[in-house]
Structure formats: structure tokens, C-alpha cells
Design an enzyme around this catalytic site. Sequence first.
Site, PDB file in Angstrom:
ATOM      1  N   TRP A   1      -5.175  -7.331   3.959  1.00 57.41           N
ATOM      2  CA  TRP A   1      -4.497  -8.487   3.383  1.00 57.41           C
ATOM      3  C   TRP A   1      -4.117  -9.489   4.459  1.00 57.41           C
ATOM      4  CZ3 TRP A   1      -2.412  -3.547   3.689  1.00 57.41           C
ATOM      5  CH2 TRP A   1      -1.359  -3.385   4.600  1.00 57.41           C
TER       6      TRP A   1
ATOM      7  N   CYS B   1      -7.371  -0.388   7.130  1.00 56.12           N
ATOM      8  CA  CYS B   1      -6.262  -1.033   6.411  1.00 56.12           C
ATOM      9  C   CYS B   1      -5.411  -1.848   7.369  1.00 56.12           C
ATOM     10  CB  CYS B   1      -5.393   0.014   5.725  1.00 56.12           C
ATOM     11  SG  CYS B   1      -3.993  -0.717   4.848  1.00 56.12           S
TER      12      CYS B   1
ATOM     13  N   ASP C   1      -8.636  -1.912   2.803  1.00 58.26           N
ATOM     14  CA  ASP C   1      -7.439  -2.311   2.073  1.00 58.26           C
ATOM     15  C   ASP C   1      -6.763  -3.286   3.026  1.00 58.26           C
ATOM     16  OD1 ASP C   1      -5.299  -2.370   0.294  1.00 58.26           O
ATOM     17  OD2 ASP C   1      -4.335  -0.619   1.177  1.00 58.26           O
TER      18      ASP C   1
ATOM     19  N   SER D   1       0.862  -1.180   0.000  1.00 58.27           N
ATOM     20  CA  SER D   1       0.000   0.000   0.000  1.00 58.27           C
ATOM     21  C   SER D   1       0.896   1.227   0.000  1.00 58.27           C
ATOM     22  CB  SER D   1      -0.884   0.010   1.254  1.00 58.27           C
ATOM     23  OG  SER D   1      -1.642  -1.175   1.305  1.00 58.27           O
TER      24      SER D   1
END
Length: 681
Positions: free
Chosen positions: A681, A634, A679, A442
Site C-alpha cells: 500500500w 508486504c 500486500d 493487514s
Amino acid sequence: MALDTLDFAVLFALAVAVVAYFAKDQIFGSGNANEKGFLSNTGSSGSSRDLVEVLKKNNKNTVLFYGSQTGTAEDYASKLLKELASRFGLKCLTADLADYDYDTLDTISNDVLVFFLMATYGEGEPTDNAVEFYDYLQNDADQLATLKYTVFGLGNSTYEFYNAIGKNVFEKLESLGSESFAPYGEGDDGKGTMDEDFLAWKEKVFDALKNDLNFEEHDLTYEPAIEIIPMDKDVNDETVSYGEPSAKYLDPTYNASRGPFDHSHPYIAPIATTTELFHSKDRSCVHAEFDISGSNLRYSTGDHLAIWPSNSDENIKLFAKAFNVESKLNDVFKIKALDSTYSIPFHTPITYGAVIRHHLEISGAISRQFLSSIANFSPSPEIKKEVTKLANDKLLFAKEVTSQQLDVADLLLKLSNGQPWTQIPFEFVIETIPHLQARYYSISSSSLTEKTSIHVTAVVEAETHHNKKVGGVVTNLLKNLEIEQNNEKSEPFLHYDLKGPRGKFSNFKLPVHVRRSTFKLPSNPSIPIILIGPGTGIAPMRGFVRERVTLKKNDPSVTIGETFVFYGCRTRDEDYLYKNEWPEYAKALGDSFQMEVAFSREDPTKKVYVQDKLLAHQLKLNELLDKGAYIYVCGDASRMARDVQKTLGSILAKGRNITEEKAAELIRSFKVQNRYQEDVW
Ligand SMILES: Cc1cc2nc3c(=O)[nH]c(=O)nc-3n(C[C@H](O)[C@H](O)[C@H](O)COP(=O)(O)OP(=O)(O)OC[C@H]3O[C@@H](n4cnc5c(N)ncnc54)[C@H](O)[C@@H]3O)c2cc1C
Ligand SMILES: NC(=O)c1ccc[n+]([C@@H]2O[C@H](COP(=O)([O-])OP(=O)(O)OC[C@H]3O[C@@H](n4cnc5c(N)ncnc54)[C@H](OP(=O)(O)O)[C@@H]3O)[C@@H](O)[C@H]2O)c1
Ligand SMILES: Cc1cc2nc3c(=O)[nH]c(=O)nc-3n(C[C@H](O)[C@H](O)[C@H](O)COP(=O)(O)O)c2cc1C
Ligand SMILES: *[C@@H]1O[C@H](CO)[C@@H](O)[C@H](O)[C@H]1NC(C)=O
Ligand SMILES: *[C@@H]1O[C@H](CO)[C@@H](O)[C@H](O)[C@H]1NC(C)=O
Ligand SMILES: *[C@@H]1O[C@H](CO)[C@@H](O)[C@H](O)[C@H]1NC(C)=O
């Protein structure tokens, strides 16, 4: 596997929004098979995007489509191809969904078996290479009565829209009149059972082939699709690839600043500075600034930077030993495709060493599937017995291989007592070992503040497990580079060739490209934003805050909405990212800026997480949400993002006097409207 109607409505709206967003930007669709840069498609299928024609021309009766972002689905497709060809004599073709048009799919012969291996990405979205196909299915497909298909979905149950794409593709095809020849299957990364789920589904497919479609099953043997042709080339021959990231970099007249830069052709970007952000003995986090001023590469705040890896000397050494190519690393060869549809995965002629360093994923967990495929190459009958036992016993495999964190080379050498496996053809290695993939980061800078510089913030993955070094490929590369660039005395955990092929990466450069994301600030800067990013999740939030600071600086009369940052780390002295910068941002933005930091390991009696800080400020948050605030989350997907969403749900429920269920629905509708963006992961 039934989704309730709300899920479906939400998913559909989401998918349409995403497709529209990406279609507008036209970042895909250039996926012409022979435009794949160094992935030059040498097969005769290369020129056509008409599946029916390609099947006919190459005499194929089975297609394995993959929708893949990080390569798992693609890898499964190529392994399944090998098995279907060897066990059932099927004439197979693997196909990147982006390489075909779908307007003739309704004329496909009903003798053809079509497999779809579909990963879900983003927030229940198709992978980049599946966007156009998904759009076609949802909007253009009419009747697909002759299509015989099955679907395997790849997903992670920690995400809200678990395996949305796999499920949707299966059900949509059913509703278009297509016939499934084997049941839907799906795999879950969240439970760590992806490989096992795939094996279980594969068994069902094989049963269907035997029992319903009357195929005869044979033993698995390796039939190469390629042949390695040794070449007597000089080291200085300029046509030989030493691992250049794309064939263009072999052309001395290529203007390296020009692009276009994408997943098949990166920009070799100078790294202006690198900094260690942690103050810790055993953990590292690298801040790196890539200079893109010498190129026409552009990004926008919230995008991702893809960094192209190469393997460490340590891993290469072991791999070369296990596969018996230690003495051949500088030998040059080219590849002849024996199957007209096989696309050679890198530029040739090339050296063995370059293939291993730059093109193969040689570290990381191994699958049982891989082990079965390698049994026939065992150095001795005893070892073969051992391999077969491990490959067939799920629990034993978990205990002996997975939990020991063995790489493929570790395992082979362990089984053979340190002896090279001399019977494995390198053709098999190229066909079976997954190809090295770029990792995404990112972007932590703002394209308004730093137009020609891209910042990333990467936590280094390195641990010692049973005296064995287990580390991430890219993050240790960045750390090695950081140590060299700053002339530090410390020894890197893993060592890399930082100069790159023909010295092209020397003076601190790495190949990169930008991936557009949907993680974006509201276009109207007066809208309040709530930024929640513990750990490395702070990366894009830093970009957002820098963007607002610059907006204010450029035009002091502009109204900037409130910016409320929630950050979390272990302790204020060890891993507080960008600690010195936040007071500057606060000063520049004045009263409209607020930040709360949760330190999880300062009070030994109680962990404090960002959720606790959210709860402590729930009145304020409800006030901001009433004003139309956007929420950004995020970082870790497995627990943090879920826990934060739950907390925000209860905050909303309380603030609006609605049930938790209603609040959860509201959040989902925020997601659809892009007022709640993740966002993770
Ligand atoms: C959209 C997106 C944004 C991201 N943004 C960021 C960001 O801003 N900052 C950030 O730090 N990360 C970010 N990531 C994560 C990042 O992409 C990488 O996944 C991460 O940095 C690890 O990459 P690596 O190459 O170092 O590790 P890999 O080589 O991919 O290894 C992954 C893990 O496997 C372990 N491993 C290695 N060998 C074995 C073995 N034999 N058995 C078991 N485990 C093994 C490694 O130690 C490591 O922990 C993002 C990911 C995505 C998808
Ligand atoms: N195993 C996993 O599932 C997983 C998931 C994501 C990242 N990671 C790994 O963690 C490393 C560092 O990642 P990072 O820098 O992003 O994060 P990090 O430094 O591990 O964590 C940042 C902060 O978030 C806290 N945290 C942990 N669980 C949380 C939760 N459920 N909700 C809210 N906050 C939570 C951590 O607290 P405490 O650590 O004190 O609990 C820490 O204070 C990387 O190596 C990454 O691969 C592992
Ligand atoms: C950024 C990101 C977003 C993801 N989003 C979802 C999702 O919404 N739903 C889901 O089921 N899985 C999701 N996943 C999990 C992937 O589908 C899973 O890891 C899969 O194995 C990836 O396959 P691939 O390597 O072929 O791309 C996501 C993974 C990542 C890294
Ligand atoms: C899936 O979930 C697991 C555990 O919940 C997490 O550790 C892992 O990082 C996730 N995998 C991917 C590829 O996002
Ligand atoms: C290379 O391309 C860039 C950008 O298109 C251009 O500005 C530059 O003049 C080119 N250089 C050469 C040597 O052609
Ligand atoms: C909340 O809603 C309930 C039921 O809808 C109602 O009885 C109650 O009075 C409301 N409370 C407040 C504070 O508005």
C-alpha cells in the site's frame, strides 16, 4: 496506453482468477441499493437494479459510474455530476457499480452519456464494488452498440499493473461496439498528479460536449440536491443519530453480536489490549488486539481489518469554525433529497456535530477542484479573487496549499484571516466534502492461533509541519486509545472522543469489519515460504508464522515447509517489531525457520535493506524456489515492493541462467499462479 500482449494475457488471467475467487466466497453481490445499511437509499431508484428503468423513471440522461475502493473515484463522480448539471444542464445520476445488473445495458438509449470512473486495486484488479461489472464485461457482454461512454482510470504508477482496469474497460467497450464520446483519461497517484490529471481529462470531456455534442456551456453555480430541515428534537430522542456507525445501532432491540458485518455495518469490537511497539521519542507503532468473541465476525489469516474512524477534537474545532457551525454542533436536522436519485449518505435525523465527527473526511490534502467550487461562497470579493487565482494556477496552488499541507479548514481560515465563511450552506458541505472512509490494516494474528482475536500493527502518522500538526485520522485515534488504556502520562498528538456516540465505544471499543484478501498461505503446509516484510510489512508475516507454529503444535508429525523471513527496520533498539517473539517462533519451528533482519540506520556509512539480505542468501532462495516456494511481499508499494521484485528477478536470472527479462516474465507468471503474492500500500 497500449499494453503488450503478455501484459494482457497476464491481466486477464489474473482478473478471472480474482473474480472466481471472490464470486466463490460471495462476499459481494449483496450490494442492493436499499440494503446499504445506514446508506439508506431514499431515492425512488432505490428499489431497481435495472439501469435503463432507473434512468427513464427519474428522467436522467447521464450516468456517472464509479469503481472505488477508498472513495476517490466516488468523490470525483459526485463532483463531476455537479459540474455537468450546472455547466451543461445534463440530468445526472451517480451510480455505485455494485448497485446495478447489466443484462439490459445493451438496450440503453444512445442519448445517454455514460461515464466510468474506475480505480484499479490489489494487483491490477477491479475494486470490490466493480467485480461483478468487470466479470460481466469480460465474460457476458456481447454487443453494446448503443452505449455512449468515456472512462477515467485512477491508479498508481508504482504498481505493476498501472491503471489496468481503466484501460481494460475502455478498450473492452470499444471492442463491444460502444462509441466513446470523449477520450480515455487516467490519473496517477504515484506521481501525485491525480487531481491535475483529472482536471486535464475533464477539460477534454467539456470540449467534446461543446464541440462534438453541441452542448452549451454555462457558469458553474451550486444547485443543491438536498435540503436541510432543522428539527426541534430533544438530545435524548432515540431516533437521532449521534454518529452511530449504522442505523441498526439506534435500535435498542438490535443484537449487536449478530451481523452480518461488512462495509455498511461494522461490529463495535472491544479492544482487549493495546501496546506501543517502538522505543522511540518521535515515532509510534500501536499493536491492538480486537476481541471478536462476542460476535459472529470471522476472519482468515492474511485478511484485512477495516477500522472505522472518527475525527479528532482539534480538527473538528477548526472545521466547525471555518464552516460557521460552531454554535450548531448539537442542533438536530434531517435531510430532504431534492433529487430523486440522491442517496443520503448517513442516518438522519442527526446532529451537525455527529456529521463532522463521524461522517466527513475533514483532514487531508485539498484539490484545486474543491477550491473552484467554493469561490462563489467567499466572504468578500477580494477573497474570491484570491480563491480563483489559486484555483486556476497549478503551480501557485502547489506552493501555497499542497506543500503547506493545509487541511480545508486551515486554508479557508487562512484566506479569510480567521473569519468563518458564513455563506457556505451546510448542504454544500455534505454534498462536497468526501465521506469518512474506513482504513485497512493487514491482520497480524492467525485465525488458527487466535480464533476470536484480531491483531493489527499500525504505524502512527504524525508530524509537525510549520508549527501545524499534520496527522492521520485512524492511527492517532489508536494512539490516543493506547495512551488511555495503559494510563500513560504522555499527551496524545491529537485528542478523540473515545466514548463514541451515546457511549457506545466506551471501555475501549471501535467499529470494525473484515475485508477478505487474496494474500494467503499455500494450502499445503509443506510448501516452503519466503516472507519479505520490512516495517509494518511484517504484520501479515507474523500471522503466517504464528499459523505455522500452531499447525506444528497441534500435530507434531505434520511436515512444515521452510519459512524464511526477511525483515527490515531502522535500528534493533528503536523499531524492531515483535523483537521478543521471533526467538519463540524459531524454537517452535526448529531448523525449518530462518530470519534475516536488515537494519537500515545502524551503520552510518551504509543503508542495509532487505534486498541486501536477499542477495546474501540467493543460493538458498534459488534452492527454495526450485522446491516450489511461495513468495510474499508486504509493506511500502512506492519503492520497497518494486525494488524487492527487481532483486528477486536478478536472483532468479542468476540461479537459472536466464536473462533478466525472462526472469521478470517468470515472476509475473508466479504472480498469476499466486506463487508471488503482494500486500502493498
Ligand atoms: C490493504 C492495506 C493494508 C494496510 N495495512 C497496514 C498495516 O498493517 N499497518 C499500517 O500501519 N498501515 C497499513 N495500511 C495503511 C493504512 O490503511 C492507513 O492508510 C494508514 O494507517 C494511515 O491512516 P490514517 O487514518 O492514520 O491517516 P489518514 O488520515 O488517512 O492520512 C494519510 C496521511 O495524510 C497525512 N495528512 C493529513 N492531513 C494532511 C494534509 N492536510 N496534507 C497532506 N497530508 C496530510 C497524514 O499525516 C497521513 O500521513 C494498509 C493499507 C492498505 C490499503
Ligand atoms: N513516502 C512514502 O512513499 C512512504 C511509503 C511507505 C510508507 N511511508 C511511511 O513510512 C512510515 C513507516 O512505514 P513503515 O513502518 O512501513 O516503514 P519504515 O519504518 O519507514 O521502513 C522500514 C524499513 O524499510 C526501509 N526502507 C526504506 N526504503 C526501502 C526500500 N526501497 N526497500 C527496502 N527497504 C526500504 C527503511 O529504511 P530507511 O527509512 O532507513 O531508508 C526501514 O529500515 C509510515 O508513516 C508510512 O506512511 C512512506
Ligand atoms: C492496496 C492498493 C492496491 C492498488 N493497486 C493498484 C494497481 O494494481 N494498479 C494501479 O494502477 N493502482 C493501484 N492502486 C492505486 C489506486 O488505484 C489509487 O490510489 C486510486 O486513486 C484509488 O481510488 P479509490 O479511492 O476510488 O479506490 C492501489 C492502491 C492500493 C491502496
Ligand atoms: C502511490 O505512490 C506514492 C508515491 O510513489 C506513494 O507515496 C503513495 O502512498 C501511493 N498511493 C497509494 C494510494 O497507494
Ligand atoms: C444474539 O445473537 C447471538 C449470535 O447469533 C446469539 O448467540 C445470542 O443468543 C443473541 N442474543 C440475544 C439476546 O438474542
Ligand atoms: C548459461 O547460458 C548461456 C547461454 O544460454 C550458456 O552459454 C552458458 O554456458 C550457461 N552457463 C551455465 C553456467 O550454465
